[in-house]
Design a protein around this motif. Structure first.
Motif, short mmCIF file in Angstrom:
data_model
loop_
_atom_site.label_atom_id
_atom_site.label_comp_id
_atom_site.label_asym_id
_atom_site.label_seq_id
_atom_site.Cartn_x
_atom_site.Cartn_y
_atom_site.Cartn_z
N PRO A 172 40.24 38.25 43.50
CA PRO A 172 41.16 37.83 44.83
C PRO A 172 42.31 38.92 45.16
CG PRO A 172 41.82 36.33 43.11
CD PRO A 172 40.72 37.19 42.64
N ARG B 122 45.63 39.81 45.41
CA ARG B 122 46.79 39.45 44.51
C ARG B 122 48.14 39.55 45.05
NH1 ARG B 122 45.01 35.28 41.19
NH2 ARG B 122 43.80 35.89 39.56
N MET C 110 51.69 38.78 43.29
CA MET C 110 52.60 39.81 42.80
C MET C 110 54.02 39.86 43.51
SD MET C 110 50.05 43.01 41.84
CE MET C 110 48.64 42.66 40.70
N ILE D 163 55.85 37.30 41.81
CA ILE D 163 56.42 37.58 40.37
C ILE D 163 57.46 38.45 40.57
CG2 ILE D 163 55.58 38.99 38.51
CD1 ILE D 163 52.97 37.36 38.76
N ARG E 66 41.12 31.67 39.69
CA ARG E 66 41.90 31.73 38.67
C ARG E 66 43.22 32.16 38.96
NH1 ARG E 66 40.16 28.80 34.60
NH2 ARG E 66 37.80 29.40 34.19
N PRO E 67 44.20 31.82 38.41
CA PRO E 67 45.75 32.19 38.72
C PRO E 67 46.01 33.45 37.94
CG PRO E 67 45.87 30.43 36.88
CD PRO E 67 44.28 30.61 37.43
N LEU E 68 47.09 34.19 38.17
CA LEU E 68 47.43 35.50 37.79
C LEU E 68 48.43 35.01 36.54
CD1 LEU E 68 47.25 38.39 37.55
CD2 LEU E 68 48.99 38.70 39.27
N ILE E 69 48.33 35.28 35.21
CA ILE E 69 49.03 35.05 34.30
C ILE E 69 49.90 36.13 33.85
CG2 ILE E 69 48.93 34.20 31.73
CD1 ILE E 69 46.25 32.82 32.48
N HIS E 70 51.28 36.05 33.54
CA HIS E 70 51.87 36.96 33.14
C HIS E 70 53.06 36.42 32.08
CE1 HIS E 70 54.45 40.65 33.10
NE2 HIS E 70 55.61 39.91 33.57
N HIS E 71 53.34 37.07 31.19
CA HIS E 71 54.32 36.65 29.97
C HIS E 71 55.65 37.71 30.46
CE1 HIS E 71 55.68 36.98 25.49
NE2 HIS E 71 56.22 35.97 26.29
#
Lengths: 145, 230
Positions: B173, B175, B179, B182, B223-228
């Motif tokens: 998708p 993003r 972004m 984030i 699906r979501p976007l995952i970030h640490h």
């Protein structure tokens, strides 16, 4: 997609985030590591030799640190002992084609400092270009068509 | 009469009396070939292997420099005290590998082939520590079939082989909204794992598994976007 003369230079495009996640601007792109159905951000790091994933990601991938087959790597967090593994990492295209790259990953115990895409272990297998005005990351295989 | 190693382990001076005084020995090799504890003794670049017959071999930071002992043969008995006075950890490590593989192992009865395999493994690992994958691959390819058949070297060959790159007609998708979120908000979640879909945070937590469970509970179509956030 980008061309170089009459040749195709890249085959896919994605977006990137470039701070202010940290004090310095860095480029983060969306990747899918290995067999995981997870889309995570990883930093494009031309100064790193290998890819490194957070230990939690490495655990999910089944990548283990093996002290009998270890090397030492100098990182921004000091010199660390770890094991090299091979996995596919997919750069997910928002336009064009996604790219599966067989990559070299350094797995060390208790790495909690983010996900990185290193140069010889990953980026060297790509052509890539950055468009900072639109936050686009263009990419394609460096192998001859 | 204690051996040199025993003397060394008690922190006594292991060098023969004729040698200049130095700090306590830093590294020891026993009959089993295991290398013991390490403590740097100064900034000098010389590494020497000392036996009861005196200095038999030495290396500098830049590579092996054999210093044959009296009679031109390796010392016996096998007990050796290895004094290390290198300043750089990397040089120290590669030097130790060299000492163990080329000097101590033959004295301990390992076959030439085993010594050679062990030496190549160490050389390849040293190159990999520098990120020199291409040079490690060249070194492995230059070896004989007997050496390449070694399990450790086979595994290293898999790690350094040219990586396959394949394009797939798969698209994710757009993003840009994730972004942008984030970029604007991640600093509030330092140390957390976050999952973002569109301009909405759908999960956050201290560990990735918790965030994955939260995502599954919500069951988003995309699906979501995952970030640490570190």
């Amino acid at each position: 997609m980008l061309t170089h003369g009459t040749d195709r230079f890249t085959t896919g495009r994605t977006s990137f985030v470039d701070g202010p996640l940290e004090r310095e601007s860095k480029i983060y792109i969306e990747v899918q590591p290995g067999i995981l159905d997870l889309q995570i951000l990883a930093m494009v790091d031309t100064g790193a030799p290998y890819c490194i994933f957070d230990s939690e990601v490495a655990d999910l991938l089944g990548l283990a640190f093996d002290p009998t087959e270890s090397i030492w790597l100098s990182t921004r967090r000091g010199s660390l002992e770890g094991t090299l593994h091979r996995i596919d990492i997919r750069i997910i295209a928002q336009e064009g084609q996604s790219l599966n790259v067989e990559s070299t990953v350094f797995v060390t115990s208790d790495w909690r400092y983010g996900n990185f895409l290193g140069y010889p272990g990953f980026l060297q297998r790509l052509r890539f270009a950055v468009d900072p005005s639109r936050n686009f990351f263009h990419f394609g295989s460096a192998e001859p068509a | 009469m204690p051996t040199l190693v025993e003397q060394s382990l008690r922190g006594q001076e292991a060098y023969p009396a004729a040698q200049p005084k130095r700090k306590a020995p830093a590294l020891f090799a026993s009959r089993s070939g295991e290398l013991g504890s390490i403590g740097l003794a100064g900034s000098q670049e010389i590494v020497s292997v000392t036996s009861e017959r005196g200095v038999s071999a030495g290396v500098t930071e830049f590579g092996p420099r054999p210093l044959m002992g009296p009679g031109g043969s390796w010392p016996s008995p096998l007990d050796c005290a290895v004094q290390v006075s290198l300043g750089a950890e990397r040089s120290l490590r590669s030097t130790l590998f060299w000492l163990k593989d080329t000097l101590l192992s033959p004295m301990l009865g390992q076959s030439d082939l085993e010594v050679r395999k062990s030496f190549i493994v160490k050389q390849v690992k040293a190159l990999l520590e520098e990120g020199a994958i291409d040079r490690a691959r060249d070194l492995l390819q230059a070896q004989s079939a007997a050496i390449k058949a070694d399990d450790r070297l086979s595994r290293l060959s898999l790690i350094v082989k040219p990586g396959r790159v394949e394009a797939h007609d798969v698209r994710g998708p757009d993003r840009r909204a994730e972004m942008a979120w984030i970029q604007s908000n991640a600093s509030q979640y330092k140390g957390k794992w976050i999952a973002v879909l569109g301009d909405t945070l759908i999960a956050s937590g201290d560990d990735l598994r918790t965030v994955i469970e939260l995502i599954h509970e919500k069951g988003p179509e995309t699906r979501p976007l995952i970030h640490h956030v570190v």
